[in-house]
Design a protein around this motif. Sequence first.
Motif, PDB file in Angstrom:
ATOM      1  N   PRO A   1     -27.184 -12.545 -17.695  1.00 59.22           N
ATOM      2  CA  PRO A   1     -26.867 -11.919 -16.402  1.00 59.22           C
ATOM      3  C   PRO A   1     -27.935 -12.030 -15.321  1.00 59.22           C
ATOM      4  CG  PRO A   1     -26.380 -10.439 -18.238  1.00 59.22           C
ATOM      5  CD  PRO A   1     -27.179 -11.564 -18.791  1.00 59.22           C
ATOM      6  N   GLU A   2     -29.172 -12.352 -15.666  1.00 60.43           N
ATOM      7  CA  GLU A   2     -30.188 -12.324 -14.608  1.00 60.43           C
ATOM      8  C   GLU A   2     -29.920 -13.420 -13.574  1.00 60.43           C
ATOM      9  OE1 GLU A   2     -32.072 -15.257 -17.516  1.00 60.43           O
ATOM     10  OE2 GLU A   2     -30.642 -13.605 -17.507  1.00 60.43           O
ATOM     11  N   GLY A   3     -30.252 -13.143 -12.329  1.00 60.37           N
ATOM     12  CA  GLY A   3     -30.027 -14.114 -11.252  1.00 60.37           C
ATOM     13  C   GLY A   3     -28.687 -13.910 -10.579  1.00 60.37           C
ATOM     14  N   ALA A   4     -28.417 -14.770  -9.580  1.00 57.66           N
ATOM     15  CA  ALA A   4     -27.179 -14.665  -8.798  1.00 57.66           C
ATOM     16  C   ALA A   4     -25.986 -15.081  -9.651  1.00 57.66           C
ATOM     17  CB  ALA A   4     -27.268 -15.543  -7.557  1.00 57.66           C
ATOM     18  N   TYR A   5     -24.861 -14.392  -9.451  1.00 56.54           N
ATOM     19  CA  TYR A   5     -23.664 -14.656 -10.242  1.00 56.54           C
ATOM     20  C   TYR A   5     -23.175 -16.085 -10.015  1.00 56.54           C
ATOM     21  CZ  TYR A   5     -19.000 -14.186 -12.209  1.00 56.54           C
ATOM     22  OH  TYR A   5     -17.867 -14.359 -12.972  1.00 56.54           O
ATOM     23  N   GLN A   6     -23.160 -16.544  -8.751  1.00 58.87           N
ATOM     24  CA  GLN A   6     -22.658 -17.887  -8.462  1.00 58.87           C
ATOM     25  C   GLN A   6     -23.504 -18.951  -9.170  1.00 58.87           C
ATOM     26  OE1 GLN A   6     -23.205 -15.519  -6.257  1.00 58.87           O
ATOM     27  NE2 GLN A   6     -21.118 -15.049  -5.505  1.00 58.87           N
ATOM     28  N   HIS A   7     -24.818 -18.724  -9.226  1.00 61.05           N
ATOM     29  CA  HIS A   7     -25.700 -19.675  -9.909  1.00 61.05           C
ATOM     30  C   HIS A   7     -25.400 -19.697 -11.406  1.00 61.05           C
ATOM     31  CE1 HIS A   7     -29.273 -21.895 -11.071  1.00 61.05           C
ATOM     32  NE2 HIS A   7     -29.590 -20.915 -11.913  1.00 61.05           N
ATOM     33  N   ASN A   8     -25.217 -18.515 -11.989  1.00 57.11           N
ATOM     34  CA  ASN A   8     -24.916 -18.449 -13.416  1.00 57.11           C
ATOM     35  C   ASN A   8     -23.570 -19.097 -13.740  1.00 57.11           C
ATOM     36  OD1 ASN A   8     -27.296 -17.054 -13.907  1.00 57.11           O
ATOM     37  ND2 ASN A   8     -26.330 -15.039 -13.683  1.00 57.11           N
ATOM     38  N   GLU A   9     -22.621 -18.931 -12.825  1.00 55.00           N
ATOM     39  CA  GLU A   9     -21.309 -19.534 -13.016  1.00 55.00           C
ATOM     40  C   GLU A   9     -21.401 -21.058 -13.046  1.00 55.00           C
ATOM     41  OE1 GLU A   9     -16.887 -18.563 -11.314  1.00 55.00           O
ATOM     42  OE2 GLU A   9     -18.487 -18.842  -9.837  1.00 55.00           O
ATOM     43  N   THR A  10     -22.150 -21.605 -12.105  1.00 60.11           N
ATOM     44  CA  THR A  10     -22.344 -23.063 -12.055  1.00 60.11           C
ATOM     45  C   THR A  10     -23.106 -23.547 -13.275  1.00 60.11           C
ATOM     46  OG1 THR A  10     -22.348 -23.015  -9.639  1.00 60.11           O
ATOM     47  CG2 THR A  10     -23.305 -24.952 -10.702  1.00 60.11           C
ATOM     48  N   LEU A  11     -24.140 -22.797 -13.664  1.00 63.02           N
ATOM     49  CA  LEU A  11     -24.983 -23.196 -14.790  1.00 63.02           C
ATOM     50  C   LEU A  11     -24.181 -23.233 -16.091  1.00 63.02           C
ATOM     51  CD1 LEU A  11     -28.001 -23.839 -15.257  1.00 63.02           C
ATOM     52  CD2 LEU A  11     -28.292 -21.447 -15.939  1.00 63.02           C
ATOM     53  N   SER A  12     -23.388 -22.200 -16.355  1.00 65.69           N
ATOM     54  CA  SER A  12     -22.624 -22.150 -17.607  1.00 65.69           C
ATOM     55  C   SER A  12     -21.576 -23.252 -17.655  1.00 65.69           C
ATOM     56  CB  SER A  12     -21.966 -20.780 -17.767  1.00 65.69           C
ATOM     57  OG  SER A  12     -21.084 -20.509 -16.686  1.00 65.69           O
ATOM     58  N   ARG A  13     -20.942 -23.550 -16.512  1.00 71.19           N
ATOM     59  CA  ARG A  13     -19.930 -24.599 -16.475  1.00 71.19           C
ATOM     60  C   ARG A  13     -20.554 -25.974 -16.708  1.00 71.19           C
ATOM     61  NH1 ARG A  13     -18.656 -24.198 -11.672  1.00 71.19           N
ATOM     62  NH2 ARG A  13     -19.579 -26.110 -10.838  1.00 71.19           N
ATOM     63  N   GLN A  14     -21.669 -26.249 -16.051  1.00 74.04           N
ATOM     64  CA  GLN A  14     -22.306 -27.564 -16.180  1.00 74.04           C
ATOM     65  C   GLN A  14     -22.848 -27.786 -17.590  1.00 74.04           C
ATOM     66  OE1 GLN A  14     -25.216 -27.545 -13.021  1.00 74.04           O
ATOM     67  NE2 GLN A  14     -23.754 -28.358 -11.506  1.00 74.04           N
ATOM     68  N   ARG A  15     -23.379 -26.722 -18.199  1.00 75.91           N
ATOM     69  CA  ARG A  15     -23.887 -26.875 -19.561  1.00 75.91           C
ATOM     70  C   ARG A  15     -22.744 -27.154 -20.542  1.00 75.91           C
ATOM     71  NH1 ARG A  15     -28.547 -22.083 -19.669  1.00 75.91           N
ATOM     72  NH2 ARG A  15     -30.135 -23.304 -18.530  1.00 75.91           N
ATOM     73  N   ALA A  16     -21.591 -26.542 -20.321  1.00 72.60           N
ATOM     74  CA  ALA A  16     -20.433 -26.839 -21.169  1.00 72.60           C
ATOM     75  C   ALA A  16     -20.002 -28.292 -21.008  1.00 72.60           C
ATOM     76  CB  ALA A  16     -19.281 -25.898 -20.829  1.00 72.60           C
ATOM     77  N   GLU A  17     -19.983 -28.781 -19.776  1.00 74.95           N
ATOM     78  CA  GLU A  17     -19.565 -30.160 -19.528  1.00 74.95           C
ATOM     79  C   GLU A  17     -20.547 -31.161 -20.138  1.00 74.95           C
ATOM     80  OE1 GLU A  17     -19.263 -30.141 -15.316  1.00 74.95           O
ATOM     81  OE2 GLU A  17     -17.260 -29.222 -15.268  1.00 74.95           O
ATOM     82  N   GLU A  18     -21.847 -30.845 -20.056  1.00 74.89           N
ATOM     83  CA  GLU A  18     -22.842 -31.739 -20.646  1.00 74.89           C
ATOM     84  C   GLU A  18     -22.741 -31.760 -22.167  1.00 74.89           C
ATOM     85  OE1 GLU A  18     -25.184 -33.889 -19.497  1.00 74.89           O
ATOM     86  OE2 GLU A  18     -24.165 -33.668 -17.570  1.00 74.89           O
ATOM     87  N   PHE A  19     -22.468 -30.606 -22.755  1.00 79.51           N
ATOM     88  CA  PHE A  19     -22.326 -30.569 -24.215  1.00 79.51           C
ATOM     89  C   PHE A  19     -21.068 -31.310 -24.644  1.00 79.51           C
ATOM     90  CE2 PHE A  19     -21.481 -28.525 -28.363  1.00 79.51           C
ATOM     91  CZ  PHE A  19     -22.711 -28.743 -28.949  1.00 79.51           C
ATOM     92  N   ARG A  20     -20.012 -31.238 -23.835  1.00 86.07           N
ATOM     93  CA  ARG A  20     -18.810 -32.014 -24.122  1.00 86.07           C
ATOM     94  C   ARG A  20     -19.134 -33.503 -24.139  1.00 86.07           C
ATOM     95  NH1 ARG A  20     -14.076 -31.896 -19.779  1.00 86.07           N
ATOM     96  NH2 ARG A  20     -15.824 -32.651 -18.524  1.00 86.07           N
ATOM     97  N   THR A  21     -19.906 -33.951 -23.167  1.00 86.17           N
ATOM     98  CA  THR A  21     -20.299 -35.362 -23.123  1.00 86.17           C
ATOM     99  C   THR A  21     -21.104 -35.744 -24.360  1.00 86.17           C
ATOM    100  OG1 THR A  21     -20.335 -35.300 -20.702  1.00 86.17           O
ATOM    101  CG2 THR A  21     -21.549 -37.088 -21.780  1.00 86.17           C
TER     102      THR A  21
END
Length: 502
Positions: free
Chosen positions: A263-283
Amino acid sequence: MKDILYIIYIACAGWLLSPVTTEAQQPGIRLSMGGASVGDDDSVSLSLHIVLEDIRVPSSRSLVLEPRLQTDGHSLTLPAIVVSGRRRARYDARALAVDPSTRIPGSDCYRRIVSPKKGSRHEIDYTVRVPYTSWMRNAGLSLRQISRDCCRGEVLADEVLTADLALVPPCVKIAGEPTAEAAAIYNRYNKEIRFLIPEEEPGRLRTETLIAYLDYRQGSVRVEPDFGKNPEELAYADSLFRRLKESGISQFRQVLVTGYASPEGAYQHNETLSRQRAEEFRTYISRRYLPEGCPVICGSVAEDWEELRRMVSVSGKPYAKAVCFIIDNYGIFEGRETYLMQLEDGRVYGELLRDFFPYLRRVELRLSYESAPVSDAEAARLLYSHPERLTLPEMYRVARYYPPATEQHREVYVIAAETYPDSLVAQINAAAASLLLGDVETARHYLDREDVKTDPRAAINRSIMLELIISAESISLPSREGAGGVSSPAVQPPLNRKEDAL
């Protein structure tokens, strides 16, 4: 398996003509056992060496030698050795040509010898493989000799060659003998104790979950296998996909990757971070493990408050109730994180950052697939290493290898019940196997569950359990002096199992 030699001399003068010979050349049938074993493919391999010494039959008759696996109430006739006279062989061939469905003894023979000559010697290396079933575990081997003409067969002899071949798969434990107490209980109750048959799982759909706590470089979302603790975390993915590949799994029903952020940090940043990490792990997993074109669904959770609350609630921390109260009563955009920062002047939030937030930053992989069929031998191995990979029917097939009222038999059902705690069938069966062994305490553990108590299928087993408990208590109590000084044993009457004993 020790080699054993059997010699069977046939002296039926009415139909079998054998000359007078020296002892060394005495006519007959000699069999030596090469071996009998159960393979990993759930098949029995049996090998014999058969010698036919100066065996002759009249032209219109045949001698059928049928090896058989047999035990109480079960038997399996193996392909026969047939010694035929010339006319009998011609008649049988003609009958089969006219109607292939004609049942002729020895028609599916292993070897046919036609009109053997005087003094001839025939050596046959007899090897067969048949599917294994549970009754074969203690099956013996016999040889039936049948003389037949056109219409009927006459059994000349039925010799037991060995009473017990000990056909036990190599992965199955050696079963111990039931104790005297267990044997007595088994003899008394085995026809009443109830086992339930589980339903077969259609399609054997399974789900595996993998959670990876990966390290990332500052500002990066790329998965680097050699960075930080990633080698250790990614080793779990390697072992999972390797195991599935060895099991023959190549097609997946669904592959879901979910990225999580703390939860630390801005919500929009965390939202982008979690989505991008999922996409990278998919790759990452698609390139290394998944078949080409396999679809992968990506999801993300920007701030995993639900998991944070779960971890804190079971942590035993003195501030656990306060943190859970804030999470339950204040929304993400209603000052939730601010209120947490104010607890004990920020000390609580600092501890959350240090001890809890790292476990919220993760990637979760869920694989749904249809598993391949499992042989009995493989199931026996997996039962003690990865029982979660077996269905209840597969586990119960392993139980068939062990005699009832033995510890090994009970153990299979207990493992099944612990692996499938939500299955009432598994709980009732574990209690049944425990009762057969006289293990009332273990049976009580399963039968005293509230959901099992209300299941009518458990009523008979519960009544037997209660009867055994009362019987044990009556034996342990001292006798009491009745009226007039007559000794009266403190024995209570057994329950009537026709009534409701719940």
